[in-house]
Design a protein around this motif. Structure first.
Motif, PDB file in Angstrom:
ATOM      1  N   TYR A  46     -34.172  -6.456 -50.329  1.00 19.46           N
ATOM      2  CA  TYR A  46     -35.559  -6.575 -50.785  1.00 19.46           C
ATOM      3  C   TYR A  46     -35.807  -5.525 -51.859  1.00 19.46           C
ATOM      4  O   TYR A  46     -35.545  -4.330 -51.646  1.00 19.46           O
ATOM      5  N   GLU A  47     -36.291  -5.983 -53.004  1.00 18.35           N
ATOM      6  CA  GLU A  47     -36.560  -5.068 -54.114  1.00 18.35           C
ATOM      7  C   GLU A  47     -37.929  -4.428 -53.917  1.00 18.35           C
ATOM      8  O   GLU A  47     -38.962  -5.090 -54.062  1.00 18.35           O
ATOM      9  N   ILE A  78     -43.821  -6.544 -44.995  1.00 20.06           N
ATOM     10  CA  ILE A  78     -44.626  -7.600 -44.363  1.00 20.06           C
ATOM     11  C   ILE A  78     -45.075  -8.620 -45.406  1.00 20.06           C
ATOM     12  O   ILE A  78     -44.993  -9.832 -45.188  1.00 20.06           O
ATOM     13  N   GLU A  79     -45.539  -8.129 -46.561  1.00 19.96           N
ATOM     14  CA  GLU A  79     -45.969  -9.028 -47.637  1.00 19.96           C
ATOM     15  C   GLU A  79     -44.835  -9.925 -48.111  1.00 19.96           C
ATOM     16  O   GLU A  79     -45.049 -11.099 -48.449  1.00 19.96           O
ATOM     17  N   GLY A 111     -45.111  -9.948 -37.378  1.00 16.57           N
ATOM     18  CA  GLY A 111     -45.677  -9.475 -36.121  1.00 16.57           C
ATOM     19  C   GLY A 111     -47.123  -9.094 -36.348  1.00 16.57           C
ATOM     20  O   GLY A 111     -47.672  -9.293 -37.439  1.00 16.57           O
ATOM     21  N   THR A 112     -47.758  -8.541 -35.333  1.00 13.48           N
ATOM     22  CA  THR A 112     -49.144  -8.097 -35.454  1.00 13.48           C
ATOM     23  C   THR A 112     -49.172  -6.726 -36.112  1.00 13.48           C
ATOM     24  O   THR A 112     -48.629  -5.757 -35.580  1.00 13.48           O
ATOM     25  N   TYR A 113     -49.787  -6.648 -37.280  1.00 13.99           N
ATOM     26  CA  TYR A 113     -49.824  -5.379 -38.019  1.00 13.99           C
ATOM     27  C   TYR A 113     -50.838  -4.430 -37.383  1.00 13.99           C
ATOM     28  O   TYR A 113     -51.972  -4.806 -37.120  1.00 13.99           O
ATOM     29  N   ASN A 114     -50.395  -3.205 -37.140  1.00 15.57           N
ATOM     30  CA  ASN A 114     -51.276  -2.163 -36.603  1.00 15.57           C
ATOM     31  C   ASN A 114     -51.309  -1.014 -37.596  1.00 15.57           C
ATOM     32  O   ASN A 114     -50.330  -0.279 -37.742  1.00 15.57           O
ATOM     33  N   ASN A 115     -52.435  -0.862 -38.294  1.00 21.68           N
ATOM     34  CA  ASN A 115     -52.580   0.191 -39.297  1.00 21.68           C
ATOM     35  C   ASN A 115     -52.800   1.533 -38.606  1.00 21.68           C
ATOM     36  O   ASN A 115     -53.855   1.790 -38.036  1.00 21.68           O
ATOM     37  N   LYS A 126     -34.949  -8.312 -33.196  1.00 21.75           N
ATOM     38  CA  LYS A 126     -34.697  -9.647 -33.759  1.00 21.75           C
ATOM     39  C   LYS A 126     -35.963 -10.486 -33.787  1.00 21.75           C
ATOM     40  O   LYS A 126     -36.117 -11.382 -34.633  1.00 21.75           O
ATOM     41  N   GLU A 127     -36.921 -10.192 -32.881  1.00 25.86           N
ATOM     42  CA  GLU A 127     -38.140 -10.983 -32.804  1.00 25.86           C
ATOM     43  C   GLU A 127     -39.064 -10.802 -34.003  1.00 25.86           C
ATOM     44  O   GLU A 127     -39.954 -11.625 -34.227  1.00 25.86           O
ATOM     45  N   ILE A 128     -38.891  -9.728 -34.787  1.00 26.22           N
ATOM     46  CA  ILE A 128     -39.789  -9.507 -35.931  1.00 26.22           C
ATOM     47  C   ILE A 128     -39.167  -9.971 -37.242  1.00 26.22           C
ATOM     48  O   ILE A 128     -39.788  -9.868 -38.295  1.00 26.22           O
ATOM     49  N   LEU A 129     -37.950 -10.490 -37.177  1.00 22.59           N
ATOM     50  CA  LEU A 129     -37.246 -10.884 -38.395  1.00 22.59           C
ATOM     51  C   LEU A 129     -37.410 -12.372 -38.699  1.00 22.59           C
ATOM     52  O   LEU A 129     -37.678 -13.164 -37.809  1.00 22.59           O
TER      53      LEU A 129
END
Length: 339
Positions: free
Chosen positions: A74-75, A125-126, A132-136, A336-339
């Motif tokens: 990823y660049e 993420i973008e 997944g659920t993003y937590n800031n 693996k679940e977030i990929l």
């Protein structure tokens, strides 16, 4: 109920950030690049690798001998290469949902530029590299190398790092514990008050000193050399570890790793070499060595005792410690679940 998985639990890839000429690696880019090639070769014996870099054609060129299906690029703009500390820290709930916790990375207490690295998780993420659920969590400074989890609600960390005034200095210890408990589902926090490595920029990250292993085991660094500058602090750390108990109230199984012989930079400053900065995967442990045959062999044999069901793979990390980190510091496991 939230849970912070242990490092050795099932995952799908290891995240790396490739060194480049606009980083602190510029003066020794060829040397550190070879180290990264060796790390990728070691990881891909078992699992996939995700690489972020400002120009992905450069790592692609260096890794074209490795099965292309094992590496994703990823660049993304980066300041540096310490994926453990800017990388996403993933938790899961009892329903099996995964939360992407994006903490503030402030260059280990405002020591170094981190503006680009601090955006990598959101950029991934973008780009749909992770889901997944993003937590800031940007209101709280925390690096992955500063915490160790047993996967069952116990957290090991150091007072020197997490109570650093340049991270979350406006919060008390109790308030920091509340953040850790609510974010990670932590039931018990062990605060290590002793131990350091000369040349370490992280304010005593736990992953340089003591690591949680399966079966209520802690693998830690020690020395019996009274002339070594670390002797008293590491002895105090050992004694405190002996007082720690599991959530069931039992003592931990303690396994001591040797401290590598002193390594100095060109200006005579000691570098923070440690065997504790290893990466635990499902079937193997990748550990740093430092071209010290006797100590390296001893550390490898001890690691096999700590991880009897894992293959121990070694990578020379003399290049990495020249910028004051090692193998665990440049890697981050991704479930693996977030990929």
């Amino acid at each position: 109920m939230l849970r912070l998985p242990a490092e050795w639990e099932s995952f799908g890839a290891i995240l790396l950030s490739w060194p480049h000429k606009n980083s602190d690696w510029d003066y020794m880019l060829e040397e550190v690049t070879q180290c990264y090639i060796n790390i990728v070769e070691a990881i891909t014996q078992e699992t996939n690798v995700i690489i972020v870099a400002p120009d992905i054609e450069i790592p692609k060129m260096h890794l074209n001998h490795i099965n292309k299906s094992l590496i994703t690029y990823y660049e993304i703009p980066t300041n540096d290469t310490w994926a453990r500390d800017f990388g996403v820290i993933t938790t899961c709930d009892k329903e099996g949902n995964f939360i992407l916790n994006d903490f503030q990375f402030n260059g280990w207490g405002l020591k170094f530029a981190s503006n680009k690295d601090n955006l990598i998780t959101r950029t991934m993420i973008e780009k749909k590299a992770i889901k997944g659920t993003y937590n800031n969590c940007m209101g709280f400074a925390l690096e992955g190398g500063s915490i160790e989890s047993d996967g069952n609600g116990l957290l090991l960390t150091t007072s020197e790092c997490l109570l650093s005034p340049n991270r979350n200095g406006d919060l008390s210890k109790e308030e920091i514990e509340q953040v850790l408990s609510s974010t990670f589902g932590v039931k018990k926090i062990l605060w290590l008050d002793y131990g350091f490595l000369e040349g370490d920029d992280t304010d005593s990250h736990i992953d340089t000193l003591a690591r949680i292993a399966p079966n209520d085991t802690i693998v830690y660094v020690g020395t019996n050399d009274e002339a070594d500058v670390h002797y008293e602090a590491l002895q105090s750390m050992k004694h405190q570890l002996m007082q720690f108990t599991t959530q069931d109230g039992n003592p931990f199984n303690l396994i001591e790793l040797p401290l590598p012989d002193a390594i100095y930079d060109e200006d005579g400053y000691r570098l923070p070499a440690t065997y504790a900065n290893f990466l635990i995967m499902n079937k193997s442990v990748i550990m740093p060595i430092y071209n010290q045959p006797q100590k390296d062999l001893l550390a490898t044999q001890i690691m096999q005792i700590a991880f009897p069901n894992h293959k121990i793979i070694t990578v020379d990390c003399n290049a990495l410690i020249k910028q004051h980190g090692s193998l665990h510091c440049v890697t981050m496991q991704l479930p693996k679940e977030i990929l």
